[in-house]
Scaffold this active site. Structure first.
Site, PDB file in Angstrom:
ATOM      1  N   CYS A  92     103.387 -23.140 -10.096  1.00  0.00           N
ATOM      2  CA  CYS A  92     104.279 -24.247  -9.716  1.00  0.00           C
ATOM      3  C   CYS A  92     105.367 -24.482 -10.758  1.00  0.00           C
ATOM      4  O   CYS A  92     106.544 -24.643 -10.416  1.00  0.00           O
ATOM      5  CB  CYS A  92     103.460 -25.512  -9.474  1.00  0.00           C
ATOM      6  SG  CYS A  92     102.292 -25.942 -10.774  1.00  0.00           S
ATOM      7  N   TYR A  93     105.007 -24.497 -12.042  1.00  0.00           N
ATOM      8  CA  TYR A  93     106.030 -24.645 -13.081  1.00  0.00           C
ATOM      9  C   TYR A  93     107.024 -23.479 -13.053  1.00  0.00           C
ATOM     10  O   TYR A  93     108.243 -23.692 -13.127  1.00  0.00           O
ATOM     11  CB  TYR A  93     105.379 -24.718 -14.455  1.00  0.00           C
ATOM     12  CG  TYR A  93     104.734 -26.025 -14.823  1.00  0.00           C
ATOM     13  CD1 TYR A  93     105.454 -27.221 -14.829  1.00  0.00           C
ATOM     14  CD2 TYR A  93     103.405 -26.069 -15.229  1.00  0.00           C
ATOM     15  CE1 TYR A  93     104.862 -28.413 -15.213  1.00  0.00           C
ATOM     16  CE2 TYR A  93     102.799 -27.260 -15.618  1.00  0.00           C
ATOM     17  CZ  TYR A  93     103.528 -28.432 -15.610  1.00  0.00           C
ATOM     18  OH  TYR A  93     102.948 -29.609 -15.999  1.00  0.00           O
TER      19      TYR A  93
END
Length: 335
Positions: free
Chosen positions: A154-155
């Site tokens: 996600c990052y």
């Protein structure tokens, strides 16, 4: 219709995937699985995730015979721990399944990456070499023919979607490493309760300073070093990345704007907001969008990139990859 299995279905990402598979006109949900030792085994998924009541009430089956499950599946989502995905993905692949792995088990081709950052030695170098990185807006051609798609973290998704158009266009001076400060909601730590993700205990703070596993993932796929610092916030879902970088000599804000808008003009899930605008979590929570804003002062740029960590950062990006892989309209089942 493609018979679809979700392994690790009890978690937040598993629940999001379950809903999307249910809504997808070309997929049929043929099984939801958890580990044999899971306390959720044999429980209807809708008992754990009330939003699925009346939509999907299938039980979470203990995964006992992987090969047997694989023989009756076309598409497999692995929402499992990194080591688990590493161990079971080859069995599904051997039976001809198309595997979409949401763990980090196949994201980076490096001899030392898994021992250094994940704590295990990778045993499947052949599949690691064949795996396609599922950054959907940038790797469509490779995803369209892949047997194994490694869905990005996600990052890394929030960070790369903002930086990649500028790096690929030569608009940044990468000798000065881009600095990424990103804040995630507590759902990024998973559904299992602990002191680290309890709302009564969470305070906005940095973690994994200089040693977080997503730093080498971001650097490897951007092709340049970055400084990455993740933060945990006391909110449920979403990621906001604030990125500071140095522009190459003579680069104007118009060039930045053109690079970002051109890169995503036909990519419906990425929304360039324009110069002087800042991305906001509330605009992307519970959606599959990534919003990107930017501001330029002198030779520096600050980019903001916002996504829902459970959707664009996990489940909906995995579904984007399924749609690309099988030639379905890219928006299918993603809301």
């Amino acid at each position: 219709m493609l018979k679809t299995v979700i392994v690790g279905a009890s978690g937040y990402t598993g629940a999001e995937l379950t809903k999307m598979v249910h809504l997808h006109p070309e997929l049929v949900l043929s099984g939801l699985f958890v580990s044999e030792s899971s306390t959720d085994a044999n429980t209807p998924i809708s008992d754990l995730h009330g939003t699925l009541k009346g939509l999907v009430d299938l039980p979470l089956q203990p995964l006992k015979d992987i090969a047997a499950v694989a023989k009756s599946a076309d598409v497999v989502f692995l929402a499992t721990a990194h080591e688990v995905s590493h161990d079971i993905a080859p069995t599904f692949l051997a039976e001809g399944c198309k595997v979409f792995d949401l763990s980090g088990a196949f994201r980076v081709q490096s001899d030392s990456f898994y021992t250094d950052y994940y704590g295990f030695e990778h045993q499947y170098g052949d599949w690691l070499e064949k795996a396609v990185y599922g950054l959907a807006e940038w790797n469509e051609a490779a995803i369209a023919t892949a047997d194994l798609v490694a869905v990005p973290g996600c990052y890394p998704t929030a960070s790369q979607l903002a930086l990649k158009p500028l790096i690929d266009s030569g608009l940044l001076d990468v000798n000065q490493w881009p600095v990424i400060n990103a804040v995630s909601g507590a759902s990024g730590a998973g559904r299992k309760a602990s002191m680290t993700n309890s709302f009564c205990e969470v305070s906005l703070h940095a973690y994994g300073i200089f040693n977080h596993r997503h730093q080498p993932e971001i650097a490897a796929h951007l092709g340049c070093d970055v400084i990455f610092t993740p933060h945990l916030g006391n909110f449920k879902r979403g990621i906001l990345a604030t990125i500071t970088a140095k522009l190459a000599d003579g680069v104007s804000v118009d060039q930045i704007t053109n690079a970002l808008t051109s890169a995503y003009q036909d990519k419906p899930f990425v929304r360039p907001l324009g110069a002087g605008q800042s991305a906001k979590l509330q605009s992307v929570q519970n959606t599959g969008f990534c919003d990107i804003g930017w501001s330029v002062s002198g030779q520096h740029i600050i980019l903001t990139s916002a996504i829902d960590n459970l959707l664009k950062g996990a489940a909906s990006q995995a579904m984007q990859c399924v749609n690309i892989r099988f030639g379905f309209p890219v928006l299918t089942a993603i809301v």
